[in-house]
Motif scaffolding. Sequence first.
Motif, PDB file in Angstrom:
ATOM      1  N   LYS A   1      46.968  42.599  40.518  1.00 38.24           N
ATOM      2  CA  LYS A   1      47.798  42.638  39.311  1.00 38.24           C
ATOM      3  C   LYS A   1      47.211  41.709  38.239  1.00 38.24           C
ATOM      4  O   LYS A   1      47.154  42.060  37.062  1.00 38.24           O
ATOM      5  CB  LYS A   1      49.243  42.223  39.645  1.00 38.24           C
ATOM      6  CG  LYS A   1      49.960  43.235  40.523  1.00 38.24           C
ATOM      7  CD  LYS A   1      51.445  42.950  40.652  1.00 38.24           C
ATOM      8  CE  LYS A   1      51.738  41.851  41.620  1.00 38.24           C
ATOM      9  NZ  LYS A   1      53.168  41.636  41.866  1.00 38.24           N
TER      10      LYS A   1
ATOM     11  N   PHE B   1      44.270  43.208  36.423  1.00 37.15           N
ATOM     12  CA  PHE B   1      44.632  44.146  35.354  1.00 37.15           C
ATOM     13  C   PHE B   1      45.160  43.419  34.123  1.00 37.15           C
ATOM     14  O   PHE B   1      44.819  43.786  32.997  1.00 37.15           O
ATOM     15  CB  PHE B   1      45.646  45.179  35.855  1.00 37.15           C
ATOM     16  CG  PHE B   1      44.972  46.284  36.597  1.00 37.15           C
ATOM     17  CD1 PHE B   1      44.290  47.274  35.903  1.00 37.15           C
ATOM     18  CD2 PHE B   1      44.977  46.327  37.973  1.00 37.15           C
ATOM     19  CE1 PHE B   1      43.629  48.286  36.581  1.00 37.15           C
ATOM     20  CE2 PHE B   1      44.324  47.332  38.657  1.00 37.15           C
ATOM     21  CZ  PHE B   1      43.661  48.323  37.959  1.00 37.15           C
TER      22      PHE B   1
ATOM     23  N   TRP C   1      40.418  53.516  31.719  1.00 38.30           N
ATOM     24  CA  TRP C   1      41.130  54.665  32.308  1.00 38.30           C
ATOM     25  C   TRP C   1      41.807  55.533  31.260  1.00 38.30           C
ATOM     26  O   TRP C   1      42.073  56.699  31.502  1.00 38.30           O
ATOM     27  CB  TRP C   1      42.159  54.172  33.331  1.00 38.30           C
ATOM     28  CG  TRP C   1      42.971  53.012  32.842  1.00 38.30           C
ATOM     29  CD1 TRP C   1      44.113  53.068  32.098  1.00 38.30           C
ATOM     30  CD2 TRP C   1      42.683  51.627  33.027  1.00 38.30           C
ATOM     31  NE1 TRP C   1      44.554  51.808  31.814  1.00 38.30           N
ATOM     32  CE2 TRP C   1      43.709  50.893  32.378  1.00 38.30           C
ATOM     33  CE3 TRP C   1      41.673  50.927  33.691  1.00 38.30           C
ATOM     34  CZ2 TRP C   1      43.734  49.499  32.363  1.00 38.30           C
ATOM     35  CZ3 TRP C   1      41.711  49.539  33.671  1.00 38.30           C
ATOM     36  CH2 TRP C   1      42.724  48.845  33.023  1.00 38.30           C
TER      37      TRP C   1
ATOM     38  N   GLY D   1      53.137  52.052  37.096  1.00 38.52           N
ATOM     39  CA  GLY D   1      51.835  51.556  36.633  1.00 38.52           C
ATOM     40  C   GLY D   1      51.508  52.259  35.335  1.00 38.52           C
ATOM     41  O   GLY D   1      50.423  52.820  35.149  1.00 38.52           O
ATOM     42  N   CYS D   2      52.475  52.202  34.395  1.00 47.60           N
ATOM     43  CA  CYS D   2      52.411  53.038  33.174  1.00 47.60           C
ATOM     44  C   CYS D   2      51.366  52.555  32.181  1.00 47.60           C
ATOM     45  O   CYS D   2      51.054  53.260  31.220  1.00 47.60           O
ATOM     46  CB  CYS D   2      53.778  53.086  32.497  1.00 47.60           C
ATOM     47  SG  CYS D   2      54.354  51.447  31.932  1.00 47.60           S
ATOM     48  N   GLY D   3      50.831  51.333  32.370  1.00 49.50           N
ATOM     49  CA  GLY D   3      49.812  50.829  31.455  1.00 49.50           C
ATOM     50  C   GLY D   3      50.337  50.751  30.032  1.00 49.50           C
ATOM     51  O   GLY D   3      51.461  50.292  29.796  1.00 49.50           O
TER      52      GLY D   3
ATOM     53  N   TRP E   1      50.789  55.644  27.360  1.00 50.82           N
ATOM     54  CA  TRP E   1      50.425  56.909  26.699  1.00 50.82           C
ATOM     55  C   TRP E   1      51.003  58.125  27.417  1.00 50.82           C
ATOM     56  O   TRP E   1      51.416  59.090  26.760  1.00 50.82           O
ATOM     57  CB  TRP E   1      48.905  57.019  26.497  1.00 50.82           C
ATOM     58  CG  TRP E   1      48.084  57.205  27.751  1.00 50.82           C
ATOM     59  CD1 TRP E   1      47.592  56.213  28.543  1.00 50.82           C
ATOM     60  CD2 TRP E   1      47.665  58.436  28.343  1.00 50.82           C
ATOM     61  NE1 TRP E   1      46.894  56.758  29.605  1.00 50.82           N
ATOM     62  CE2 TRP E   1      46.913  58.106  29.505  1.00 50.82           C
ATOM     63  CE3 TRP E   1      47.838  59.786  28.021  1.00 50.82           C
ATOM     64  CZ2 TRP E   1      46.355  59.080  30.340  1.00 50.82           C
ATOM     65  CZ3 TRP E   1      47.272  60.755  28.852  1.00 50.82           C
ATOM     66  CH2 TRP E   1      46.546  60.398  29.987  1.00 50.82           C
ATOM     67  N   ILE E   2      51.083  58.083  28.740  1.00 49.13           N
ATOM     68  CA  ILE E   2      51.639  59.251  29.443  1.00 49.13           C
ATOM     69  C   ILE E   2      53.163  59.275  29.285  1.00 49.13           C
ATOM     70  O   ILE E   2      53.748  60.350  29.105  1.00 49.13           O
ATOM     71  CB  ILE E   2      51.259  59.250  30.942  1.00 49.13           C
ATOM     72  CG1 ILE E   2      49.749  59.175  31.113  1.00 49.13           C
ATOM     73  CG2 ILE E   2      51.804  60.505  31.629  1.00 49.13           C
ATOM     74  CD1 ILE E   2      49.281  59.141  32.558  1.00 49.13           C
TER      75      ILE E   2
ATOM     76  N   ASP F   1      55.189  48.412  34.685  1.00 51.32           N
ATOM     77  CA  ASP F   1      53.822  47.942  34.932  1.00 51.32           C
ATOM     78  C   ASP F   1      53.878  46.439  35.152  1.00 51.32           C
ATOM     79  O   ASP F   1      54.713  45.744  34.566  1.00 51.32           O
ATOM     80  CB  ASP F   1      52.917  48.262  33.729  1.00 51.32           C
ATOM     81  CG  ASP F   1      51.452  48.248  34.096  1.00 51.32           C
ATOM     82  OD1 ASP F   1      50.854  49.342  34.228  1.00 51.32           O
ATOM     83  OD2 ASP F   1      50.885  47.137  34.285  1.00 51.32           O
TER      84      ASP F   1
ATOM     85  N   ARG G   1      49.459  57.672  37.896  1.00 46.49           N
ATOM     86  CA  ARG G   1      48.079  57.984  37.521  1.00 46.49           C
ATOM     87  C   ARG G   1      47.293  56.682  37.570  1.00 46.49           C
ATOM     88  O   ARG G   1      47.395  55.840  36.687  1.00 46.49           O
ATOM     89  CB  ARG G   1      47.999  58.586  36.127  1.00 46.49           C
ATOM     90  CG  ARG G   1      46.566  58.934  35.708  1.00 46.49           C
ATOM     91  CD  ARG G   1      46.552  59.465  34.302  1.00 46.49           C
ATOM     92  NE  ARG G   1      45.213  59.805  33.853  1.00 46.49           N
ATOM     93  CZ  ARG G   1      44.335  58.913  33.374  1.00 46.49           C
ATOM     94  NH1 ARG G   1      44.638  57.628  33.320  1.00 46.49           N
ATOM     95  NH2 ARG G   1      43.154  59.314  32.962  1.00 46.49           N
ATOM     96  N   GLY G   2      46.555  56.516  38.668  1.00 40.54           N
ATOM     97  CA  GLY G   2      45.642  55.379  38.753  1.00 40.54           C
ATOM     98  C   GLY G   2      46.212  54.126  39.382  1.00 40.54           C
ATOM     99  O   GLY G   2      45.576  53.079  39.338  1.00 40.54           O
ATOM    100  N   LEU G   3      47.414  54.216  39.971  1.00 44.85           N
ATOM    101  CA  LEU G   3      47.954  53.024  40.649  1.00 44.85           C
ATOM    102  C   LEU G   3      47.713  53.060  42.159  1.00 44.85           C
ATOM    103  O   LEU G   3      47.282  52.061  42.745  1.00 44.85           O
ATOM    104  CB  LEU G   3      49.457  52.881  40.366  1.00 44.85           C
ATOM    105  CG  LEU G   3      50.136  51.785  41.200  1.00 44.85           C
ATOM    106  CD1 LEU G   3      49.604  50.403  40.838  1.00 44.85           C
ATOM    107  CD2 LEU G   3      51.640  51.815  41.033  1.00 44.85           C
TER     108      LEU G   3
END
Length: 207
Positions: A10, A13, A24, A53-55, A58-59, A74, A119-121
């Motif tokens: 964590k 990131f 990503w 893990g929405c970062g 954007w999604i 996140d 997506r990506g977590l």
Amino acid sequence: MDLERQKQIKEHFEGMYQAGEKPWVKHGAEPALDDFFRVLSQKYPKAKILDIGCGDGWISIRAVKEGNVVWGIDSSETAIEEAKEAAKAAGVANTIHFQVGDALNLPYEKEFFEAAIDRGLFHHILPANRTLYFQNILKVLKPKSLVYLSVFSTKNPEGIGERFTPELIKELFGQYFRILSASQDPYPTLAPAHLLHFILERTQNSK
Ligand SMILES: C[S@@+](CC[C@H](N)C(=O)[O-])C[C@H]1O[C@@H](n2cnc3c(N)ncnc32)[C@H](O)[C@@H]1O
């Protein structure tokens, strides 16, 4: 369980977001994500979606524009600040709830969501913590809910994280989900990562 090493991931990131590095996001077209929103809108036209893990969001923002209500979580404070700003700029702040938190300690009610996006977590969840990951998402997902999952393939060129074959994902997620579709990025990939994409449907009640 190995929560100490998970904490280091964590922090890794958070450092990347602070340095303005989020490769990503620059992944390029992802037809599987379009397919997911198509399948979702047919089954749940106004879904409550968890973006784990929405970062930078954007999604989540895309999901709201598709007519859904989204909760994005996140562990990175910087990512969540960016996500909140992006939602405001897109005029969708009212239908998105972004918060800092841990995928391994989700703060939502039982069976609250009709869908989740990871997506990506998952490839950053240590094998020792996978049971905890499944306990958390299974608790908050309704029966028959849909999940979008993207993970590093064994051909992924660089970066930290686990690598998966489609067979291993089927073995791990197949205990709780039916695989509705499986696809992968073209190879060789021009993107920073090579991802496998899955649309899943939950088959079991939480344990
Ligand atoms: C590869 S990025 C993907 C971000 C976003 N889903 C996207 O596609 O742009 C992985 C994300 O997971 C977050 N993350 C890592 N470990 C986490 C944890 N235990 N709980 C919640 N988020 C976590 C990171 O901060 C990072 O934003």
